[in-house]
Design a protein around this motif. Structure first.
Motif, PDB file in Angstrom:
ATOM      1  N   GLU A   1      12.954 -21.255 -37.627  1.00 56.48           N
ATOM      2  CA  GLU A   1      11.934 -20.937 -36.616  1.00 56.48           C
ATOM      3  C   GLU A   1      10.549 -21.274 -37.117  1.00 56.48           C
ATOM      4  O   GLU A   1       9.734 -21.811 -36.368  1.00 56.48           O
ATOM      5  CB  GLU A   1      12.024 -19.455 -36.239  1.00 56.48           C
ATOM      6  CG  GLU A   1      13.276 -19.097 -35.480  1.00 56.48           C
ATOM      7  CD  GLU A   1      13.500 -17.596 -35.373  1.00 56.48           C
ATOM      8  OE1 GLU A   1      12.625 -16.814 -35.812  1.00 56.48           O
ATOM      9  OE2 GLU A   1      14.558 -17.203 -34.863  1.00 56.48           O
ATOM     10  N   ALA A   2      10.271 -20.979 -38.382  1.00 52.79           N
ATOM     11  CA  ALA A   2       8.966 -21.289 -38.960  1.00 52.79           C
ATOM     12  C   ALA A   2       8.737 -22.794 -39.006  1.00 52.79           C
ATOM     13  O   ALA A   2       7.636 -23.264 -38.744  1.00 52.79           O
ATOM     14  CB  ALA A   2       8.857 -20.683 -40.358  1.00 52.79           C
ATOM     15  N   ALA A   3       9.774 -23.543 -39.334  1.00 53.45           N
ATOM     16  CA  ALA A   3       9.645 -25.006 -39.391  1.00 53.45           C
ATOM     17  C   ALA A   3       9.374 -25.583 -38.011  1.00 53.45           C
ATOM     18  O   ALA A   3       8.603 -26.544 -37.873  1.00 53.45           O
ATOM     19  CB  ALA A   3      10.922 -25.618 -39.970  1.00 53.45           C
ATOM     20  N   LEU A   4       9.965 -25.010 -36.978  1.00 53.04           N
ATOM     21  CA  LEU A   4       9.741 -25.491 -35.618  1.00 53.04           C
ATOM     22  C   LEU A   4       8.321 -25.216 -35.141  1.00 53.04           C
ATOM     23  O   LEU A   4       7.766 -25.973 -34.354  1.00 53.04           O
ATOM     24  CB  LEU A   4      10.743 -24.846 -34.652  1.00 53.04           C
ATOM     25  CG  LEU A   4      12.196 -25.297 -34.790  1.00 53.04           C
ATOM     26  CD1 LEU A   4      13.087 -24.478 -33.875  1.00 53.04           C
ATOM     27  CD2 LEU A   4      12.317 -26.781 -34.462  1.00 53.04           C
ATOM     28  N   ARG A   5       7.730 -24.144 -35.629  1.00 53.29           N
ATOM     29  CA  ARG A   5       6.366 -23.785 -35.223  1.00 53.29           C
ATOM     30  C   ARG A   5       5.326 -24.694 -35.850  1.00 53.29           C
ATOM     31  O   ARG A   5       4.207 -24.782 -35.378  1.00 53.29           O
ATOM     32  CB  ARG A   5       6.071 -22.333 -35.586  1.00 53.29           C
ATOM     33  CG  ARG A   5       6.727 -21.324 -34.675  1.00 53.29           C
ATOM     34  CD  ARG A   5       6.194 -19.939 -34.962  1.00 53.29           C
ATOM     35  NE  ARG A   5       6.624 -19.481 -36.266  1.00 53.29           N
ATOM     36  CZ  ARG A   5       7.514 -18.528 -36.485  1.00 53.29           C
ATOM     37  NH1 ARG A   5       8.063 -17.917 -35.464  1.00 53.29           N
ATOM     38  NH2 ARG A   5       7.835 -18.170 -37.698  1.00 53.29           N
ATOM     39  N   LYS A   6       5.685 -25.377 -36.928  1.00 48.95           N
ATOM     40  CA  LYS A   6       4.708 -26.248 -37.624  1.00 48.95           C
ATOM     41  C   LYS A   6       4.478 -27.515 -36.903  1.00 48.95           C
ATOM     42  O   LYS A   6       4.948 -28.116 -36.178  1.00 48.95           O
ATOM     43  CB  LYS A   6       5.171 -26.526 -39.050  1.00 48.95           C
ATOM     44  CG  LYS A   6       5.018 -25.317 -39.923  1.00 48.95           C
ATOM     45  CD  LYS A   6       5.394 -25.663 -41.346  1.00 48.95           C
ATOM     46  CE  LYS A   6       5.221 -24.449 -42.215  1.00 48.95           C
ATOM     47  NZ  LYS A   6       5.533 -24.709 -43.592  1.00 48.95           N
TER      48      LYS A   6
END
Length: 70
Positions: free
Chosen positions: A65-70
């Motif tokens: 999820e964090a990678a998608l937000r970047k």
């Protein structure tokens, strides 16, 4: 203790906070439970990362999820 924490970098502070959280959980019988899904964290994971707050599945989901937000 406060002066020591002021000298630590962000990563070291996060590690100390995770350890403090794990110690608190020991006292409340919540140690070894995932903070995200509530399931038991595998003993093998806790042996490697004693301050683990999440099970492997939730940890990986959070990273994705964090990678998608970047």
């Amino acid at each position: 203790m406060v002066r020591l924490l002021d000298r630590l970098d962000g990563r070291a502070k996060a590690e100390i906070e995770a350890i403090d959280r794990a110690l608190f959980k020991l006292g409340t019988e919540q140690y070894g439970r995932c903070e995200r899904c509530g399931k038991a964290i595998l003993q093998s994971r806790l042996e490697v990362v004693p301050a683990a707050a999440m099970c492997v599945a939730c940890e990986q989901a959070g990273e994705s999820e964090a990678a998608l937000r970047k």
